[in-house]
Write a protein that holds these residues in place. Structure first.
Motif, PDB file in Angstrom:
ATOM      1  N   GLY A  96      -9.288   4.392   7.984  1.00 50.01           N
ATOM      2  CA  GLY A  96      -9.466   3.159   8.645  1.00 50.01           C
ATOM      3  C   GLY A  96      -8.939   3.278   9.409  1.00 50.01           C
ATOM      4  O   GLY A  96      -8.932   3.362  10.794  1.00 50.01           O
ATOM      5  N   GLU A  97      -7.064   3.050   9.429  1.00 53.36           N
ATOM      6  CA  GLU A  97      -5.823   3.765  10.830  1.00 53.36           C
ATOM      7  C   GLU A  97      -7.102   4.515  11.517  1.00 53.36           C
ATOM      8  O   GLU A  97      -6.854   4.658  12.981  1.00 53.36           O
ATOM      9  CB  GLU A  97      -4.554   3.754  10.431  1.00 53.36           C
ATOM     10  CG  GLU A  97      -4.028   2.859   9.704  1.00 53.36           C
ATOM     11  CD  GLU A  97      -4.287   1.194  10.095  1.00 53.36           C
ATOM     12  OE1 GLU A  97      -3.914   0.985  11.199  1.00 53.36           O
ATOM     13  OE2 GLU A  97      -4.771  -0.059   9.352  1.00 53.36           O
ATOM     14  N   GLY A  98      -7.337   5.974  11.046  1.00 55.76           N
ATOM     15  CA  GLY A  98      -7.642   7.232  12.165  1.00 55.76           C
ATOM     16  C   GLY A  98      -8.946   6.518  12.115  1.00 55.76           C
ATOM     17  O   GLY A  98      -8.875   8.105  13.370  1.00 55.76           O
ATOM     18  N   PHE A 110      -4.584   7.736   7.153  1.00 55.33           N
ATOM     19  CA  PHE A 110      -3.273   6.806   7.243  1.00 55.33           C
ATOM     20  C   PHE A 110      -2.786   6.380   5.491  1.00 55.33           C
ATOM     21  O   PHE A 110      -3.855   6.011   5.120  1.00 55.33           O
ATOM     22  CB  PHE A 110      -3.092   5.729   7.911  1.00 55.33           C
ATOM     23  CG  PHE A 110      -2.637   4.430   7.728  1.00 55.33           C
ATOM     24  CD1 PHE A 110      -1.584   4.514   9.095  1.00 55.33           C
ATOM     25  CD2 PHE A 110      -2.020   4.273   6.856  1.00 55.33           C
ATOM     26  CE1 PHE A 110      -0.212   3.663   9.328  1.00 55.33           C
ATOM     27  CE2 PHE A 110      -0.953   2.787   7.112  1.00 55.33           C
ATOM     28  CZ  PHE A 110      -0.529   3.260   8.017  1.00 55.33           C
ATOM     29  N   HIS A 111      -1.133   7.188   5.408  1.00 61.01           N
ATOM     30  CA  HIS A 111      -1.561   6.617   4.334  1.00 61.01           C
ATOM     31  C   HIS A 111       0.483   5.501   3.792  1.00 61.01           C
ATOM     32  O   HIS A 111       0.382   4.983   2.750  1.00 61.01           O
ATOM     33  CB  HIS A 111      -0.960   7.740   3.723  1.00 61.01           C
ATOM     34  CG  HIS A 111      -2.568   8.247   2.585  1.00 61.01           C
ATOM     35  ND1 HIS A 111      -3.440   7.984   2.513  1.00 61.01           N
ATOM     36  CD2 HIS A 111      -2.505   9.615   3.740  1.00 61.01           C
ATOM     37  CE1 HIS A 111      -4.857   8.583   2.555  1.00 61.01           C
ATOM     38  NE2 HIS A 111      -4.087   9.919   3.744  1.00 61.01           N
ATOM     39  N   GLY A 112       0.612   5.483   4.553  1.00 61.09           N
ATOM     40  CA  GLY A 112       1.721   4.197   4.669  1.00 61.09           C
ATOM     41  C   GLY A 112       2.923   4.453   5.988  1.00 61.09           C
ATOM     42  O   GLY A 112       2.798   5.878   6.196  1.00 61.09           O
ATOM     43  N   VAL A 154      -7.305  11.179  -0.200  1.00 55.98           N
ATOM     44  CA  VAL A 154      -8.389  10.799   1.168  1.00 55.98           C
ATOM     45  C   VAL A 154      -8.427   9.280   0.895  1.00 55.98           C
ATOM     46  O   VAL A 154      -8.582   8.816   0.324  1.00 55.98           O
ATOM     47  CB  VAL A 154      -9.134  11.589   0.952  1.00 55.98           C
ATOM     48  CG1 VAL A 154      -8.620  13.046   1.627  1.00 55.98           C
ATOM     49  CG2 VAL A 154      -9.910  12.003  -0.114  1.00 55.98           C
ATOM     50  N   GLU A 155      -8.944   9.074   2.210  1.00 52.77           N
ATOM     51  CA  GLU A 155      -9.624   7.572   1.697  1.00 52.77           C
ATOM     52  C   GLU A 155     -11.042   7.724   2.642  1.00 52.77           C
ATOM     53  O   GLU A 155     -11.560   8.682   3.497  1.00 52.77           O
ATOM     54  CB  GLU A 155      -8.791   7.340   3.441  1.00 52.77           C
ATOM     55  CG  GLU A 155      -7.451   6.689   3.470  1.00 52.77           C
ATOM     56  CD  GLU A 155      -7.493   6.305   4.886  1.00 52.77           C
ATOM     57  OE1 GLU A 155      -6.212   7.601   5.674  1.00 52.77           O
ATOM     58  OE2 GLU A 155      -7.478   5.389   5.507  1.00 52.77           O
ATOM     59  N   PRO A 156     -11.816   6.936   1.465  1.00 50.82           N
ATOM     60  CA  PRO A 156     -12.905   7.334   1.594  1.00 50.82           C
ATOM     61  C   PRO A 156     -13.965   7.324   2.967  1.00 50.82           C
ATOM     62  O   PRO A 156     -14.740   7.779   3.265  1.00 50.82           O
ATOM     63  CB  PRO A 156     -13.613   6.215   0.576  1.00 50.82           C
ATOM     64  CG  PRO A 156     -12.275   6.729  -0.551  1.00 50.82           C
ATOM     65  CD  PRO A 156     -10.861   6.994   0.574  1.00 50.82           C
ATOM     66  N   LEU A 201      -7.496   8.887  -4.529  1.00 51.94           N
ATOM     67  CA  LEU A 201      -8.508   7.949  -3.284  1.00 51.94           C
ATOM     68  C   LEU A 201      -7.471   6.916  -2.729  1.00 51.94           C
ATOM     69  O   LEU A 201      -7.027   6.103  -3.326  1.00 51.94           O
ATOM     70  CB  LEU A 201      -9.703   7.723  -3.927  1.00 51.94           C
ATOM     71  CG  LEU A 201     -10.839   9.163  -3.959  1.00 51.94           C
ATOM     72  CD1 LEU A 201     -12.464   8.585  -4.309  1.00 51.94           C
ATOM     73  CD2 LEU A 201     -11.156   9.865  -3.263  1.00 51.94           C
ATOM     74  N   ASP A 202      -6.882   6.850  -1.727  1.00 57.32           N
ATOM     75  CA  ASP A 202      -6.937   5.744  -1.235  1.00 57.32           C
ATOM     76  C   ASP A 202      -7.847   4.708  -0.393  1.00 57.32           C
ATOM     77  O   ASP A 202      -8.185   4.283   0.688  1.00 57.32           O
ATOM     78  CB  ASP A 202      -5.574   6.681   0.140  1.00 57.32           C
ATOM     79  CG  ASP A 202      -4.942   5.345   1.061  1.00 57.32           C
ATOM     80  OD1 ASP A 202      -5.300   4.044   0.967  1.00 57.32           O
ATOM     81  OD2 ASP A 202      -4.194   5.392   1.806  1.00 57.32           O
ATOM     82  N   GLU A 203      -7.862   3.797  -1.819  1.00 55.56           N
ATOM     83  CA  GLU A 203      -8.581   2.471  -1.009  1.00 55.56           C
ATOM     84  C   GLU A 203      -8.437   1.323  -0.599  1.00 55.56           C
ATOM     85  O   GLU A 203      -8.373   0.786  -1.103  1.00 55.56           O
ATOM     86  CB  GLU A 203      -9.635   2.417  -2.042  1.00 55.56           C
ATOM     87  CG  GLU A 203     -10.695   3.776  -2.650  1.00 55.56           C
ATOM     88  CD  GLU A 203     -11.846   3.185  -2.908  1.00 55.56           C
ATOM     89  OE1 GLU A 203     -12.418   2.264  -2.887  1.00 55.56           O
ATOM     90  OE2 GLU A 203     -12.977   4.468  -3.414  1.00 55.56           O
ATOM     91  N   GLY A 241       1.052  -1.593  -0.118  1.00 58.21           N
ATOM     92  CA  GLY A 241      -0.176  -0.064  -0.035  1.00 58.21           C
ATOM     93  C   GLY A 241       0.892   1.628   0.392  1.00 58.21           C
ATOM     94  O   GLY A 241       0.976   2.289  -1.125  1.00 58.21           O
ATOM     95  N   ALA A 242       1.701   1.207   1.132  1.00 57.22           N
ATOM     96  CA  ALA A 242       2.909   2.364   0.523  1.00 57.22           C
ATOM     97  C   ALA A 242       3.327   2.657  -0.730  1.00 57.22           C
ATOM     98  O   ALA A 242       3.269   4.075  -1.065  1.00 57.22           O
ATOM     99  CB  ALA A 242       3.697   2.249   1.438  1.00 57.22           C
ATOM    100  N   GLU A 243       4.200   2.073  -0.850  1.00 57.25           N
ATOM    101  CA  GLU A 243       4.439   1.718  -2.051  1.00 57.25           C
ATOM    102  C   GLU A 243       3.159   2.045  -2.982  1.00 57.25           C
ATOM    103  O   GLU A 243       3.899   3.282  -4.148  1.00 57.25           O
ATOM    104  CB  GLU A 243       4.826   0.653  -2.834  1.00 57.25           C
ATOM    105  CG  GLU A 243       6.008   0.185  -2.504  1.00 57.25           C
ATOM    106  CD  GLU A 243       6.967  -1.273  -3.292  1.00 57.25           C
ATOM    107  OE1 GLU A 243       6.396  -0.978  -4.906  1.00 57.25           O
ATOM    108  OE2 GLU A 243       6.360  -2.151  -2.941  1.00 57.25           O
TER     109      GLU A 243
HETATM  110  C1  LIG Z   1      -2.306  -0.495   5.249  1.00 54.67           C
HETATM  111  C2  LIG Z   1      -3.030   0.886   4.657  1.00 54.67           C
HETATM  112  C3  LIG Z   1      -1.469   1.686   3.662  1.00 54.67           C
HETATM  113  C4  LIG Z   1      -0.303   1.215   3.679  1.00 54.67           C
HETATM  114  O1  LIG Z   1      -0.213  -0.247   3.136  1.00 54.67           O
HETATM  115  P1  LIG Z   1       1.091  -1.077   3.166  1.00 54.67           P
HETATM  116  O2  LIG Z   1       1.273  -2.211   2.692  1.00 54.67           O
HETATM  117  O3  LIG Z   1       1.486  -2.034   4.681  1.00 54.67           O
HETATM  118  O4  LIG Z   1       2.597  -0.384   2.971  1.00 54.67           O
HETATM  119  C5  LIG Z   1      -1.748   2.739   2.935  1.00 54.67           C
HETATM  120  N1  LIG Z   1      -3.171   3.448   3.154  1.00 54.67           N
HETATM  121  C6  LIG Z   1      -4.215   2.742   3.495  1.00 54.67           C
HETATM  122  C7  LIG Z   1      -5.650   3.184   3.902  1.00 54.67           C
HETATM  123  C8  LIG Z   1      -3.883   1.457   4.145  1.00 54.67           C
HETATM  124  O5  LIG Z   1      -4.613   1.525   5.091  1.00 54.67           O
END
Ligand SMILES: *Cc1c(COP(=O)(O)O)cnc(C)c1O
Length: 409
Positions: free
Chosen positions: A207-209, A151-153, A202-204, A235-237, A118-120
């Motif tokens: 999650g972590e937040g 949260f984006h990584g 943004v995340e729609p 959008l970070d899905e 995800g971070a990548e």
């Molecule tokens: C988990 C997550 C990431 C990071 O993914 P990794 O695979 O752990 O690097 C990024 N954005 C969101 C919304 C996540 O839930």
């Protein structure tokens, strides 16, 4: 250089005690004490044979649960070619087919970039947005805006876009030109600048937040502002996408279309894979050599992802997620009403946050003792991310155990 009295020594006391002292793995996680040896359906088993109903899905990864025969077959078939990896110097069919399928299903994208996490994926999207922004408005158009609670990584640019001081502060200086703004339209109106901003991420559903569902009206306003000001809307899905909301993409709920979407967690059934889907103008901004990855989109992971994607895009599965999601919504509302120990419930589909008065970690530990695995999302928020194949009966069983865990404190 001579060490001075104030210089930190290499033997300085660690701030985090490893939870399993016998493990040689770096203690970046507080691991639960049991040893997991097997998984089946929505349950994990430890070395004593004890079963746990899993509402974590390996953090939103195992959408199809454990021991899925379709994934096992996809893995076997992927091995028939003898190709696990070829590098991106050569064409292979699975990656091309997966890109075409994702593009088609997205309803907005024309190209896909594959990576391994995800971070990548988010780092890739940031680089694409910067290159696009530079072509459009010169080097000043490079700022990336993220929002409160996001949260984006954990990599340098993505952690700069992540609103968690504990994740950020020990690693400064972070990547410059990345800012966090309130989840508020007025603040965004001010922060999003045509000349200096290249992207809003943004995340729609954050999650972590804390499992915060962004209002469709806010997402629509973000889309309008970014469009007017020629800013990439990313959008970070990674957590909320690929079926978890009961829609293949979470943005479908809000009726908006981004310029880029990032995916990862469930994409390859537990194998590491990330993806950035983008429209043509963003694809056009990138030329050969601009970005890269050794492993990304290899034939093995892509073959498995093709199978997983077909399953997650199945309208019957998505309808199932919405139906069991409604069971969760009702059950959690009832727990809140009955126990008086729940401050708030947020979520949709099979992604839920439950605010409790006591520390989330205490409830998580009691739930584990009762055979239910759940997550946190902040100090006082429980997070539920069960596999998407969760049955009604198991949803009810999990809710029952959760209520016990909440009330026995
Ligand atoms: C988990 C997550 C990431 C990071 O993914 P990794 O695979 O752990 O690097 C990024 N954005 C969101 C919304 C996540 O839930």
């Amino acid at each position: 250089m001579t060490p001075t009295a104030s210089a930190p020594t290499l033997s300085a006391a660690p701030t985090d005690q490893p939870s399993a002292p016998s493990s040689a793995i770096l203690a970046t996680y507080k691991r639960a004490p049991m040893l997991i040896t097997r998984g089946e359906g929505v349950r994990l088993f430890d070395d004593t044979g004890r079963a746990y109903l899993d509402f974590t899905s390996g953090i939103a990864v195992n959408a199809l649960g454990y021991g899925d025969p379709g994934i096992a077959r996809a893995i076997e078939q992927a091995m028939v070619s003898g190709l696990i990896h070829t590098s991106n110097l050569f064409r292979t069919t699975p990656g091309e087919a997966l890109a075409a399928r994702l593009v088609d299903l997205s309803g907005f994208a024309q190209r896909a970039f594959f990576c391994n996490s995800g971070a990548e994926a988010n780092e890739g999207a940031f680089k694409i947005a910067r290159k696009w922004g530079r072509a459009l408005g010169g080097p000043a158009k490079h700022e990336i805006i993220a929002v409160r609670g996001g949260f984006h990584g954990r990599l340098f640019a993505t952690v700069a876009a992540t609103d968690r001081p504990a994740y950020r502060l020990p690693f400064r200086p972070l990547v410059p030109g990345v800012h966090i703004v309130e989840r508020d339209l007025g603040d965004l109106e001010t922060a999003l600048d045509r000349d200096t901003t290249c992207a809003l991420i943004v995340e729609p559903i954050q999650g972590e937040g804390g499992v915060r569902v962004l209002e469709p009206a806010l997402l629509q306003a973000m889309r309008r502002l970014t469009q007017e000001r020629q800013i990439a809307f990313i959008l970070d899905e990674i957590q909320c996408g690929l079926g978890r909301t009961g829609h293949l993409f979470a943005f479908e709920r809000a009726g908006v279309q981004p310029d880029m979407v990032t995916l990862a967690k469930p994409l390859a059934g537990g194998l590491p894979m990330g993806a950035v889907l983008m429209t043509q103008p963003f694809a056009d901004a990138m030329a050969a050599g601009d970005h890269g990855t050794t492993f990304g989109g290899g034939p093995f992971v892509a073959s498995v992802a093709l199978h997983v994607l077909d399953r997650l895009a199945d309208p019957a599965l998505l309808a199932h997620v919405r139906a069991v999601g409604a069971v969760m919504a009702d059950g959690l509302a009832a727990i809140q009403a009955r126990t008086g120990r729940v401050r708030a419930v947020r979520g949709t589909g099979l992604m839920w946050g439950v605010d409790v008065h006591e520390p989330a970690a205490a409830v998580i530990e009691r739930a584990r003792g009762l055979g239910l695995l759940i997550l946190s999302a902040g100090e006082h928020t429980l997070r539920l991310l069960p596999p998407l194949v969760l049955s009604r009966e198991d949803a009810l069983a999990g809710l029952d155990t959760l209520e016990q865990a909440i009330t026995t404190g």
